[in-house]
Scaffold this active site. Structure first.
Site, PDB file in Angstrom:
ATOM      1  N   LYS A 156      38.906 -23.221  22.466  1.00  9.08           N
ATOM      2  CA  LYS A 156      39.252 -22.349  23.268  1.00  9.08           C
ATOM      3  C   LYS A 156      38.444 -22.339  24.661  1.00  9.08           C
ATOM      4  O   LYS A 156      39.020 -21.949  25.863  1.00  9.08           O
ATOM      5  CB  LYS A 156      39.275 -20.728  22.811  1.00  9.08           C
ATOM      6  CG  LYS A 156      40.340 -20.271  21.864  1.00  9.08           C
ATOM      7  CD  LYS A 156      40.318 -18.945  21.570  1.00  9.08           C
ATOM      8  CE  LYS A 156      41.362 -18.645  20.395  1.00  9.08           C
ATOM      9  NZ  LYS A 156      41.131 -17.339  20.059  1.00  9.08           N
TER      10      LYS A 156
ATOM     11  N   ASP B 292      45.036 -12.881  23.477  1.00 11.30           N
ATOM     12  CA  ASP B 292      44.603 -12.155  22.379  1.00 11.30           C
ATOM     13  C   ASP B 292      44.447 -10.521  22.643  1.00 11.30           C
ATOM     14  O   ASP B 292      44.839  -9.761  21.825  1.00 11.30           O
ATOM     15  CB  ASP B 292      43.155 -12.651  21.880  1.00 11.30           C
ATOM     16  CG  ASP B 292      43.243 -13.986  21.140  1.00 11.30           C
ATOM     17  OD1 ASP B 292      44.397 -14.248  20.795  1.00 11.30           O
ATOM     18  OD2 ASP B 292      42.392 -14.723  21.494  1.00 11.30           O
TER      19      ASP B 292
END
Ligand code: ATR
Length: 285
Positions: A75, A111
């Protein structure tokens, strides 16, 4: 799983290392089928040393993909390599969703939106409180702190075994966020309307520590980002003590929505059908 749709439509990936346990292909595959969109979404394992080359071929249009999801451990690198990371991912220093647009690689992090959309769906009104408590200061808690702050909570108390990690997050996310050691937990829970567990406490074979949720506001909601099992030891305790709870599966489902819409052009819905599909898969494994 490859089917004939793939040759016709757009192709998206989820990459990580390892990646084979990802449930994202099931989620996106379900939406592609039910919305009758040609295309594919598949797990594509990339080792850390190969990630830069993978992104380069994506940018050059030399791969079969138009974008995808990125998970652990890529990420941070995905954020660094993107041409156009959005503000959310700039503050987090991490991206989980990539797409090509006008020849440039765009990146965001969904997220936090997954977290808030799950609560909006399963416990409307969860955000009508000033104080939130977030247990844990690992990678998973960052996007949640950001999302809770952006939703308007005035005090966000991050409680962590290693208080220095909580302090780093408080420094990163501004003066609404305060860092605390575990010993402060009961104190900061007083009158809080939201309690979020982002740790693996009680999940590693060790018994979960007993938590007294009674200092929370009586209408507080307790949620966990772990979704295997759906009812984590902390959620079970909160429920026994009379508090509303929301499990973490919806966060996984909702974080997938913005990516799907970018790649395939339609906004999918998170309903019982897709939720039950993942629960059935969890029962099998
Ligand atoms: P992730 O990226 O999934 O959040 P992580 O970075 O390993 O994973 O973070 C795990 C979180 O769980 C951390 O907040 C960790 O606390 P530390 O920062 O002190 O390590 C917390 N955690 C894990 N096991 C724990 C335990 N037995 N007691 C208390 N906290 C624990």
């Amino acid at each position: 799983m490859h089917d004939s749709r793939e040759t016709l439509g757009r192709n998206a990936f989820v990459t990580g290392y390892p990646i084979k346990h990802s449930r994202s292909p099931l989620i996106h595959g379900h939406w592609l089928r039910t919305l009758d969109i040609p295309g594919s979404y598949r797990a594509h394992e990339v080792k850390p040393e190969d990630f830069q080359a993978f992104i380069q071929s994506l940018k050059e249009g030399a791969s079969p993909f138009i974008g995808g999801n990125v998970t652990i451990p890529h990420k941070e690198m995905a954020f660094k390599l993107a041409d156009r990371p959005d503000e959310l991912s700039q503050e987090l220093g991490a991206s989980n969703t990539l797409w090509l647009e006008d020849g440039l690689l765009h990146a965001t992090n969904t997220d936090g939106r997954g977290f808030t959309a799950n609560l909006d769906q399963r416990h409307p009104g969860w955000d009508k409180s000033d104080r939130a408590v977030i247990l844990g200061a690992g990678g998973a808690s960052r996007a949640i702190i950001q999302a809770v702050r952006d939703r308007g909570f005035r005090e966000i108390h991050v409680v962590n075994r290693t208080v220095e990690r909580a302090q780093e997050l408080a420094d990163r996310f501004g003066n609404k966020v305060k860092a605390h050691p575990m010993a402060d937990l009961a104190e900061v829970m007083r009158n809080a309307g939201l309690f979020v567990n982002t740790t693996s406490l009680g999940m590693d074979g060790e018994p979960a520590p007993a938590i007294d949720f009674s200092p929370l506001a009586s209408n507080a909601v307790v949620t966990d980002i772990v979704y295997v099992p759906l009812k984590t030891p902390l959620l079970a305790q909160a429920e026994e003590q009379g508090f509303a709870t929301v499990d973490g599966l919806g966060m996984l489902l909702h974080q997938a929505v913005p990516g799907f819409e970018k790649w395939f052009g339609k906004r999918p819905v998170v309903d019982d059908a897709v939720r039950d599909l993942i629960i059935a898969d969890m029962d099998r494994h």
